[in-house]
Enzyme design. Structure first.
Site, PDB file in Angstrom:
ATOM      1  N   ALA A  93      -3.062 -19.040  11.122  1.00  0.00           N
ATOM      2  CA  ALA A  93      -1.817 -19.303  10.731  1.00  0.00           C
ATOM      3  C   ALA A  93      -1.703 -20.438   9.470  1.00  0.00           C
ATOM      4  CB  ALA A  93      -0.822 -19.845  11.697  1.00  0.00           C
ATOM      5  N   ASN A 140      -8.157   3.821  -0.752  1.00  0.00           N
ATOM      6  CA  ASN A 140      -7.554   3.513   0.728  1.00  0.00           C
ATOM      7  C   ASN A 140      -8.112   4.504   1.610  1.00  0.00           C
ATOM      8  OD1 ASN A 140      -6.850   0.945   0.191  1.00  0.00           O
ATOM      9  ND2 ASN A 140      -4.746   1.400  -0.180  1.00  0.00           N
ATOM     10  N   LYS A 196      -5.331   4.093  -6.341  1.00  0.00           N
ATOM     11  CA  LYS A 196      -5.525   2.864  -5.184  1.00  0.00           C
ATOM     12  C   LYS A 196      -5.404   3.785  -3.833  1.00  0.00           C
ATOM     13  CE  LYS A 196      -4.042  -1.445  -3.132  1.00  0.00           C
ATOM     14  NZ  LYS A 196      -3.287  -2.221  -2.602  1.00  0.00           N
ATOM     15  N   ASN A 237       0.741  -1.113   0.029  1.00  0.00           N
ATOM     16  CA  ASN A 237       0.073  -0.007   0.034  1.00  0.00           C
ATOM     17  C   ASN A 237       0.854   1.204  -0.057  1.00  0.00           C
ATOM     18  OD1 ASN A 237      -2.547  -1.045  -0.016  1.00  0.00           O
ATOM     19  ND2 ASN A 237      -2.490  -1.652   2.171  1.00  0.00           N
TER      20      ASN A 237
END
Length: 297
Positions: free
Chosen positions: A138, A186, A182, A108
């Site tokens: 996990a 975000n 993007k 990001n």
């Protein structure tokens, strides 16, 4: 990098994004090493990586380790660490990188590729990532949607390899535009999702939310334009569309807060605030969201 030979792939920072792309590449026959937390390495060693998609559940055999030496010998290194860990990841893996390894930044934010390249002393391909994934436990990753990548300069040949492996990938000389698009999405959604504690669809129906999305988007567009970035004309429509296309999803910022982990907010809304200050552009909506998430941390 030959398209006819399997790629030796290392994933530095094998969280949800790294595990997903590592799984797809392993399924395509490329030897993959995941580098992540001890719990991941133990789970993968015991039973393989579990991948849930709309087509069902698969268990994929690959290698998982905890140390940066896992990048040794790799032809392709996918860096998927959180933005705040970029420099540390670069310093730790630099001694082990093969001279001809291609390094991709699947992170990001908009400046990770540059920051990583300065640490490694070699080119890094910036990549805009469009995928919805989450760790269910996990060694267990769930794919919610999409998976396409846009690769910047230096990524032409790799894009062809990724496409052959089943990962939709395109090359763009102006990948910075895609990274900022993007980033804008975000900035609009991540903090609100984290603070509101709701998935995007329900969140969008909240009082005042549509107006906040518009304010944040407007600020991002102004800062991007002043930085020489071209965002789509329908940027706000793309932001609003998330409420429908990803109605049941929560942001990575929300997932980090829920797990008590540091978020990437400094590299999302925080980045817009800093760039706005540098350029003399007010960013009050981004500043408030950044401040509130920092308080929540």
């Amino acid at each position: 990098m030959s398209q006819s030979q399997p790629l030796r792939v290392a994933v530095m920072g094998a969280g949800a994004v790294g595990c997903y792309y590592g799984a797809v590449l392993a399924k395509a026959g490329h030897p993959v090493t995941l580098i992540g937390r001890p719990a991941l390495a133990e789970a993968v060693a015991e039973r393989g990586l579990v991948l849930d998609t709309a087509q069902g559940r698969e268990t994929i055999a690959l290698r998982a380790v905890t140390g940066p030496e896992g990048v040794a010998g790799a032809d392709l290194v996918l860096v998927c660490v959180k933005s705040g860990d970029t420099e540390e990841a670069g310093r730790s893996m630099r001694p082990y990188l093969a001279p001809g390894a291609v390094v991709l930044s699947l992170q990001n934010g908009v400046d990770n590729g540059e920051r990583l390249a300065s640490i490694l002393g070699r080119p890094v391909v910036p990549v805009a990532v469009y995928v919805a994934t989450a760790m269910e436990g996990a060694g267990h990753v769930r794919h919610h949607g999409r998976g396409d990548l846009i690769l910047g300069p230096g990524g032409e040949e790799v894009a062809a390899q990724l496409n052959a492996a089943g990962i939709p990938a395109t090359f763009s000389e102006r990948v910075r535009d895609a990274l900022w698009a993007k980033l804008t999405i975000n900035c609009a959604w991540n903090a609100l999702s984290a603070l509101g504690g709701q998935p995007y669809g329900r969140l969008f129906a909240g009082e005042g939310v549509a107006a906040v999305l518009a304010d944040v988007t407007s600020e991002c567009i102004a800062v991007a334009r002043a930085s020489g970035v071209r965002l789509p004309e329908d940027m706000l429509a793309q932001v609003r569309a998330i409420a429908t296309t990803m109605a049941q999803q929560r942001s990575s910022t929300a997932q980090d807060l829920a797990r008590g982990r540091r978020t990437e907010i400094d590299h999302l809304n925080g980045h817009v605030v800093r760039e706005g200050e540098r350029l003399g552009i007010p960013t009050p909506a981004n500043r408030v969201l950044h401040t509130l998430v920092k308080l929540a941390e």
